[in-house]
Design a protein around this motif. Structure first.
Motif, PDB file in Angstrom:
ATOM      1  N   THR A  46       0.811  -1.220   0.000  1.00  0.00           N
ATOM      2  CA  THR A  46       0.000   0.000   0.000  1.00  0.00           C
ATOM      3  C   THR A  46       0.844   1.271   0.000  1.00  0.00           C
ATOM      4  OG1 THR A  46      -0.170  -0.086   2.420  1.00  0.00           O
ATOM      5  CG2 THR A  46      -1.926  -1.143   1.149  1.00  0.00           C
ATOM      6  N   GLN A  47       1.942   1.266   0.743  1.00  0.00           N
ATOM      7  CA  GLN A  47       2.769   2.468   0.880  1.00  0.00           C
ATOM      8  C   GLN A  47       3.854   2.574  -0.186  1.00  0.00           C
ATOM      9  OE1 GLN A  47       2.141   4.843   3.085  1.00  0.00           O
ATOM     10  NE2 GLN A  47       0.513   3.737   4.156  1.00  0.00           N
ATOM     11  N   GLN A  48       4.252   1.422  -0.764  1.00  0.00           N
ATOM     12  CA  GLN A  48       5.304   1.375  -1.780  1.00  0.00           C
ATOM     13  C   GLN A  48       6.555   2.145  -1.337  1.00  0.00           C
ATOM     14  OE1 GLN A  48       3.802   2.481  -5.651  1.00  0.00           O
ATOM     15  NE2 GLN A  48       2.134   1.024  -5.567  1.00  0.00           N
ATOM     16  N   PRO A  49       7.125   1.764  -0.203  1.00  0.00           N
ATOM     17  CA  PRO A  49       8.301   2.471   0.299  1.00  0.00           C
ATOM     18  C   PRO A  49       9.540   2.146  -0.522  1.00  0.00           C
ATOM     19  CG  PRO A  49       7.916   0.533   1.617  1.00  0.00           C
ATOM     20  CD  PRO A  49       6.763   0.614   0.661  1.00  0.00           C
ATOM     21  N   ASP A  50      10.552   2.975  -0.379  1.00  0.00           N
ATOM     22  CA  ASP A  50      11.841   2.692  -1.010  1.00  0.00           C
ATOM     23  C   ASP A  50      12.602   1.632  -0.240  1.00  0.00           C
ATOM     24  OD1 ASP A  50      11.743   4.783  -3.091  1.00  0.00           O
ATOM     25  OD2 ASP A  50      11.845   6.171  -1.396  1.00  0.00           O
ATOM     26  N   ILE A  51      12.392   1.582   1.080  1.00  0.00           N
ATOM     27  CA  ILE A  51      13.183   0.726   1.958  1.00  0.00           C
ATOM     28  C   ILE A  51      12.275   0.043   2.969  1.00  0.00           C
ATOM     29  CG2 ILE A  51      15.076   0.677   3.658  1.00  0.00           C
ATOM     30  CD1 ILE A  51      15.816   3.505   2.360  1.00  0.00           C
ATOM     31  N   ALA A  52      12.601  -1.206   3.291  1.00  0.00           N
ATOM     32  CA  ALA A  52      11.915  -1.921   4.374  1.00  0.00           C
ATOM     33  C   ALA A  52      12.967  -2.424   5.352  1.00  0.00           C
ATOM     34  CB  ALA A  52      11.101  -3.087   3.827  1.00  0.00           C
ATOM     35  N   PHE A  53      12.852  -1.995   6.608  1.00  0.00           N
ATOM     36  CA  PHE A  53      13.689  -2.509   7.681  1.00  0.00           C
ATOM     37  C   PHE A  53      12.924  -3.667   8.318  1.00  0.00           C
ATOM     38  CE2 PHE A  53      14.929   1.901   7.149  1.00  0.00           C
ATOM     39  CZ  PHE A  53      16.322   1.865   7.245  1.00  0.00           C
ATOM     40  N   LEU A  54      13.416  -4.893   8.140  1.00  0.00           N
ATOM     41  CA  LEU A  54      12.663  -6.079   8.533  1.00  0.00           C
ATOM     42  C   LEU A  54      13.424  -6.902   9.563  1.00  0.00           C
ATOM     43  CD1 LEU A  54      11.618  -7.318   4.954  1.00  0.00           C
ATOM     44  CD2 LEU A  54      10.265  -5.889   6.502  1.00  0.00           C
ATOM     45  N   ASP A  55      12.773  -7.187  10.688  1.00  0.00           N
ATOM     46  CA  ASP A  55      13.327  -8.145  11.629  1.00  0.00           C
ATOM     47  C   ASP A  55      13.318  -9.515  10.952  1.00  0.00           C
ATOM     48  OD1 ASP A  55      14.280  -9.294  13.930  1.00  0.00           O
ATOM     49  OD2 ASP A  55      12.323  -9.413  14.903  1.00  0.00           O
ATOM     50  N   ILE A  56      14.436 -10.242  11.039  1.00  0.00           N
ATOM     51  CA  ILE A  56      14.523 -11.522  10.339  1.00  0.00           C
ATOM     52  C   ILE A  56      13.506 -12.513  10.874  1.00  0.00           C
ATOM     53  CG2 ILE A  56      15.973 -13.581  10.053  1.00  0.00           C
ATOM     54  CD1 ILE A  56      18.302 -11.824   9.479  1.00  0.00           C
ATOM     55  N   ARG A  57      13.398 -12.631  12.200  1.00  0.00           N
ATOM     56  CA  ARG A  57      12.480 -13.604  12.783  1.00  0.00           C
ATOM     57  C   ARG A  57      11.334 -12.899  13.484  1.00  0.00           C
ATOM     58  NH1 ARG A  57      13.333 -17.636   9.625  1.00  0.00           N
ATOM     59  NH2 ARG A  57      15.211 -18.850   9.994  1.00  0.00           N
ATOM     60  N   MET A  58      10.143 -13.043  12.908  1.00  0.00           N
ATOM     61  CA  MET A  58       8.922 -12.548  13.527  1.00  0.00           C
ATOM     62  C   MET A  58       7.919 -13.688  13.555  1.00  0.00           C
ATOM     63  SD  MET A  58       8.477  -8.705  11.868  1.00  0.00           S
ATOM     64  CE  MET A  58       8.898  -9.185  10.172  1.00  0.00           C
ATOM     65  N   PRO A  59       6.985 -13.686  14.511  1.00  0.00           N
ATOM     66  CA  PRO A  59       5.991 -14.761  14.569  1.00  0.00           C
ATOM     67  C   PRO A  59       5.195 -14.835  13.277  1.00  0.00           C
ATOM     68  CG  PRO A  59       5.926 -13.427  16.565  1.00  0.00           C
ATOM     69  CD  PRO A  59       6.827 -12.713  15.606  1.00  0.00           C
ATOM     70  N   GLY A  60       4.963 -16.053  12.819  1.00  0.00           N
ATOM     71  CA  GLY A  60       4.187 -16.233  11.601  1.00  0.00           C
ATOM     72  C   GLY A  60       5.026 -16.040  10.368  1.00  0.00           C
ATOM     73  N   MET A  61       5.040 -14.840   9.850  1.00  0.00           N
ATOM     74  CA  MET A  61       5.770 -14.535   8.619  1.00  0.00           C
ATOM     75  C   MET A  61       7.068 -13.817   8.956  1.00  0.00           C
ATOM     76  SD  MET A  61       4.412 -12.465   5.294  1.00  0.00           S
ATOM     77  CE  MET A  61       5.177 -12.776   3.699  1.00  0.00           C
ATOM     78  N   SER A  62       8.189 -14.394   8.571  1.00  0.00           N
ATOM     79  CA  SER A  62       9.490 -13.819   8.901  1.00  0.00           C
ATOM     80  C   SER A  62       9.852 -12.692   7.938  1.00  0.00           C
ATOM     81  CB  SER A  62      10.569 -14.899   8.840  1.00  0.00           C
ATOM     82  OG  SER A  62      10.834 -15.258   7.485  1.00  0.00           O
ATOM     83  N   GLY A  63      10.892 -11.955   8.306  1.00  0.00           N
ATOM     84  CA  GLY A  63      11.389 -10.924   7.406  1.00  0.00           C
ATOM     85  C   GLY A  63      11.870 -11.501   6.091  1.00  0.00           C
ATOM     86  N   LEU A  64      12.443 -12.716   6.128  1.00  0.00           N
ATOM     87  CA  LEU A  64      12.878 -13.370   4.892  1.00  0.00           C
ATOM     88  C   LEU A  64      11.684 -13.679   3.994  1.00  0.00           C
ATOM     89  CD1 LEU A  64      15.548 -15.793   6.368  1.00  0.00           C
ATOM     90  CD2 LEU A  64      15.995 -13.773   4.981  1.00  0.00           C
ATOM     91  N   ASP A  65      10.581 -14.146   4.604  1.00  0.00           N
ATOM     92  CA  ASP A  65       9.366 -14.421   3.826  1.00  0.00           C
ATOM     93  C   ASP A  65       8.835 -13.146   3.172  1.00  0.00           C
ATOM     94  OD1 ASP A  65       9.271 -17.146   4.427  1.00  0.00           O
ATOM     95  OD2 ASP A  65       8.181 -16.804   6.288  1.00  0.00           O
ATOM     96  N   VAL A  66       8.845 -12.046   3.925  1.00  0.00           N
ATOM     97  CA  VAL A  66       8.373 -10.773   3.375  1.00  0.00           C
ATOM     98  C   VAL A  66       9.235 -10.365   2.189  1.00  0.00           C
ATOM     99  CG1 VAL A  66       8.031  -8.311   3.829  1.00  0.00           C
ATOM    100  CG2 VAL A  66       7.431  -9.986   5.573  1.00  0.00           C
ATOM    101  N   ALA A  67      10.558 -10.480   2.344  1.00  0.00           N
ATOM    102  CA  ALA A  67      11.461 -10.095   1.267  1.00  0.00           C
ATOM    103  C   ALA A  67      11.230 -10.940   0.022  1.00  0.00           C
ATOM    104  CB  ALA A  67      12.915 -10.206   1.733  1.00  0.00           C
ATOM    105  N   HIS A  68      10.980 -12.244   0.213  1.00  0.00           N
ATOM    106  CA  HIS A  68      10.650 -13.105  -0.922  1.00  0.00           C
ATOM    107  C   HIS A  68       9.373 -12.620  -1.610  1.00  0.00           C
ATOM    108  CE1 HIS A  68      13.551 -16.336  -1.017  1.00  0.00           C
ATOM    109  NE2 HIS A  68      13.433 -16.550   0.283  1.00  0.00           N
TER     110      HIS A  68
END
Length: 263
Positions: A46-68
């Motif tokens: 929705t926001q279409q940011p230039d950058i996402a700061f993602l914690d690698i391990r989060m409950p449910g969907m990880s930062g790696l999953d989001v990046a994929h």
């Protein structure tokens, strides 16, 4: 002005990162702060940011999953509390990360790289970004390798699931379970010939499951990968899967549809 989102399931690290970004990159606009991976994915769409700061391990969907799932639509910088030895190979590569607690000097280095990458992305035509040798393909390979390394730091795997049914305790060997699904305050455990409910929430069970054996395909569904008989995509692009030994058809959310792309 560059824009970003921050995703971390812990309040203090998320707040501290925002404070440090305001200090060292004041012109960066934080469009959203997210507590879960699925919220981060929605914010990126929705926001279409230039950058996402993602914690690698989060409950449910990880930062790696989001990046994929976002397929390189924004620059990604991972944050993590894992020991740096598991991440050293990526310090100077396409994957960047910040080790918690974040050190100002390391953040300043990362900001310099992010600024350069954002500028390069905006200056390149879309056609050249999608050309043969797309760096996003290499990024996915690196994330897969990173995920393998981090698995060595995960807790001991669950071998049995015990469920109380009346005055009976049912025992499910994990290697016989077809899928887990969230059911209000409980988690439904399904094998080929039986099922039960346990009080432990799915997000806690996931931590004890081998991610190579069990795949999360939805916020509330985890399936045994080798039990998947087929995946079906409808005219709207929605994916469902069928499992061997079960008549149920399970929905795959957009966040995990990348698992079912043809090779």
């Amino acid at each position: 002005m560059s824009t970003a989102i921050i995703a971390d399931d812990e309040d203090l690290p998320r707040t501290e990162l925002r404070r440090m970004l305001q200090q060292h990159w004041p012109e960066l606009k934080i469009n959203a702060e997210c507590e879960h991976g699925l919220d981060a994915l929605e914010a990126i769409h929705t926001q279409q940011p230039d950058i996402a700061f993602l914690d690698i391990r989060m409950p449910g969907m990880s930062g790696l999953d989001v990046a994929h799932a976002v397929k390189g639509r924004c620059q990604v910088l991972f944050t993590t509390a894992y020991d740096s030895h598991a991440l050293d190979a990526f310090a100077a590569g396409a994957i960047d990360y910040l080790l918690k607690p974040i050190v100002a000097e390391r953040l300043i280095e990362a900001i310099a790289r992010l600024k350069e990458r954002v500028a390069n992305k905006h200056s390149q035509p879309q056609s050249s970004q999608l050309a043969t040798g797309d760096p996003r393909l290499e990024l996915n390979k690196m994330m897969q390798e990173l995920d393998k390394r981090l698995r060595h730091t995960t807790p001991e795997r669950i071998r049995w699931i015990s469920a109380s049914v009346g005055d009976t305790i049912k025992m499910f060997p994990v290697d016989k379970i077809l899928f887990f699904s969230s059911d209000e305050k409980y988690t439904r455990v399904v094998s080929s010939d039986d099922e039960a409910h346990v009080r432990k929430p799915l997000k806690e069970l996931i931590e004890g499951l081998d991610p190579e054996v069990f795949w999360q395909i939805h916020r509330g569904v985890v399936v045994r990968a080798d039990a998947i008989a087929r995946a079906q995509r409808d005219e709207m692009g929605r994916v469902t899967v069928e499992l061997r030994g079960s008549t149920e058809i399970l929905k795959v959310s957009l966040a995990y549809a990348w698992r079912f792309k043809p090779m």
